[in-house]
Write an enzyme that holds these catalytic residues in place. Sequence first.
Site, short mmCIF file in Angstrom:
data_model
loop_
_atom_site.label_atom_id
_atom_site.label_comp_id
_atom_site.label_asym_id
_atom_site.label_seq_id
_atom_site.Cartn_x
_atom_site.Cartn_y
_atom_site.Cartn_z
N ARG A 1 10.26 26.98 0.41
CA ARG A 1 9.43 28.17 -0.30
C ARG A 1 8.36 28.53 0.29
O ARG A 1 7.58 29.58 0.07
CB ARG A 1 9.55 28.24 -1.77
CG ARG A 1 10.89 28.19 -2.30
CD ARG A 1 10.89 27.96 -3.82
NE ARG A 1 10.47 26.56 -4.18
CZ ARG A 1 10.23 26.03 -5.20
NH1 ARG A 1 10.39 26.84 -6.42
NH2 ARG A 1 9.86 24.75 -5.59
N HIS B 1 16.25 29.69 0.99
CA HIS B 1 15.54 30.45 0.06
C HIS B 1 15.48 31.91 0.74
O HIS B 1 15.55 32.88 0.16
CB HIS B 1 14.12 29.83 -0.16
CG HIS B 1 13.26 30.68 -0.92
ND1 HIS B 1 13.44 31.26 -2.29
CD2 HIS B 1 11.94 31.33 -0.49
CE1 HIS B 1 12.63 32.02 -2.67
NE2 HIS B 1 11.70 32.20 -1.65
N ASP C 1 20.72 31.79 -8.71
CA ASP C 1 19.72 31.33 -8.07
C ASP C 1 19.49 30.42 -7.17
O ASP C 1 20.66 29.68 -6.97
CB ASP C 1 18.39 31.29 -9.07
CG ASP C 1 17.06 31.43 -8.61
OD1 ASP C 1 16.80 31.89 -7.44
OD2 ASP C 1 15.93 31.61 -9.39
N THR D 1 11.51 30.47 -13.95
CA THR D 1 12.32 31.89 -13.75
C THR D 1 13.53 31.89 -14.89
O THR D 1 13.65 33.05 -15.06
CB THR D 1 12.65 31.63 -12.53
OG1 THR D 1 11.63 31.62 -11.72
CG2 THR D 1 13.36 32.89 -11.70
N ARG E 1 4.77 36.92 -10.18
CA ARG E 1 4.18 35.47 -10.55
C ARG E 1 2.81 35.57 -9.95
O ARG E 1 2.59 36.29 -9.22
CB ARG E 1 5.20 34.68 -9.24
CG ARG E 1 5.56 33.11 -10.27
CD ARG E 1 6.18 32.56 -8.83
NE ARG E 1 7.30 31.95 -9.30
CZ ARG E 1 7.86 31.06 -9.95
NH1 ARG E 1 6.96 30.33 -10.83
NH2 ARG E 1 9.19 30.83 -9.95
N LYS F 1 10.45 40.14 -11.38
CA LYS F 1 9.67 39.33 -11.71
C LYS F 1 8.45 39.14 -10.87
O LYS F 1 8.26 39.18 -9.74
CB LYS F 1 10.47 37.91 -11.43
CG LYS F 1 9.75 36.47 -11.52
CD LYS F 1 10.45 35.41 -11.17
CE LYS F 1 10.25 35.03 -9.79
NZ LYS F 1 11.12 33.85 -9.44
N GLU G 1 3.16 2.19 2.04
CA GLU G 1 3.54 2.72 3.45
C GLU G 1 5.14 2.37 3.56
O GLU G 1 5.40 1.16 2.89
CB GLU G 1 2.87 2.01 4.51
CG GLU G 1 1.54 2.70 4.63
CD GLU G 1 0.75 2.34 6.02
OE1 GLU G 1 1.28 1.34 6.61
OE2 GLU G 1 -0.42 2.54 6.13
N ASP H 1 15.23 37.69 -9.52
CA ASP H 1 14.10 38.08 -8.77
C ASP H 1 14.75 39.12 -7.70
O ASP H 1 15.96 38.77 -7.33
CB ASP H 1 13.25 37.19 -8.28
CG ASP H 1 13.68 36.43 -7.55
OD1 ASP H 1 14.60 36.26 -6.81
OD2 ASP H 1 13.31 34.99 -7.67
N ASP I 1 0.69 -1.34 0.11
CA ASP I 1 -0.17 -0.03 0.13
C ASP I 1 1.00 0.95 0.01
O ASP I 1 0.19 2.32 0.19
CB ASP I 1 -1.01 0.12 1.07
CG ASP I 1 -0.22 -0.25 2.48
OD1 ASP I 1 0.93 -0.10 2.55
OD2 ASP I 1 -0.96 -0.19 3.41
C1 R5P Z 1 12.02 32.11 -6.10
O1 R5P Z 1 11.90 33.06 -5.32
C2 R5P Z 1 13.25 31.29 -5.96
O2 R5P Z 1 14.20 31.91 -5.76
C3 R5P Z 1 13.38 30.68 -7.54
O3 R5P Z 1 13.61 31.46 -8.57
C4 R5P Z 1 12.09 30.02 -8.18
O4 R5P Z 1 11.68 29.45 -6.84
C5 R5P Z 1 12.52 29.02 -9.26
O5 R5P Z 1 11.32 28.47 -9.46
P1 R5P Z 1 10.95 27.88 -11.05
O6 R5P Z 1 12.12 27.39 -11.45
O7 R5P Z 1 9.76 27.26 -10.92
O8 R5P Z 1 10.87 29.36 -11.68
#
Ligand code: R5P
Length: 298
Positions: free
Chosen positions: A93, A127, A216, A224, A192, A190, A36, A166, A34
């Site tokens: 996140r 993050h 990033d 992104t 979203r 950016k 688990e 961003d 199942d």
């Molecule tokens: C956003 O604030 C993070 O720093 C990344 O830029 C973001 O989470 C990347 O996600 P994705 O690849 O889905 O755009």
Amino acid sequence: MLIFSGNSNLPLTKKIAESLGLEIGNLEITTFADNENRVRVKDRVVGEDCVVVQSTGVSPNLYYIELFLILDSLKRSGAKSITLVIPYLGYQRQDHIFRDGEAVSLEVIIKIIESLGVSKIISFDFHSIKIPELFQIPVTHLSAIPLFAGEIKKMNLDDAVLVSPDMGGIARAQKLSELCGNMPFISIVKNRDLNTGRIESATINGRVGKQAIIVDDVISTGETLVAAGDILAKNGCEKIFAMATHGIFAGKASEKLQNSNIEKVIVTDAINIPKNRVFEKLELISLAELIAKELRNK
Ligand code: R5P
């Protein structure tokens, strides 16, 4: 010290164990019909300092449950201490409420980890810099940024700018800039959609060079980076590179990045990348030595 691994990133655990001159401990991890999980530690851990390596990625729910059961099995079997090496802390996140009625998922994950007797956490490039404060236990927050600086120095670029894709990533780009002799850095604004997660618009804040290195923390859908690559190319950038600590590569991210304006995507092995997500433009660097060094000094 004993080191154990969940199933999320065995290649990284192997490298860490090798560097420390240790064998990976014996865990029996099985799955019932199942779905688990059942976990049992087979080594004697009474009075031992144990290290558990587990990351998340595209299967956070699976690997978190596995991790929770590993931690419980070690604690119940008498481990003296448990250091959790979780290079990518999934759910990070979701560290606050974005829309009314939402759960603060990261807080839930932290509460569970702490309730299972973890003494210390080692992780990479959160993050948000506020994440360590959410823990009651000590957190060692390491960074892949110095490794990225080393890669950039090897690249021989004559008119390069660092790019935060961003506003939230500006501190990261600034740190990398300092390590690269104050290389100029710019950012992208950016927007979203909070319901769909899709990027609606992106605009550049600053002067673009001939080459750009986007930095990033995490790549999930790749949107992104693709959006950043597009706008940089539109603004006359000739060569575009991307560096991120955590390569999740969810859904069609690998394909999108392979077909994008970005020439090379460098990520670490914080998350194991299965063969079906590997693409030609992808390059990997390992965190194993940084982790082994931290464990040696523990
Ligand atoms: C956003 O604030 C993070 O720093 C990344 O830029 C973001 O989470 C990347 O996600 P994705 O690849 O889905 O755009």
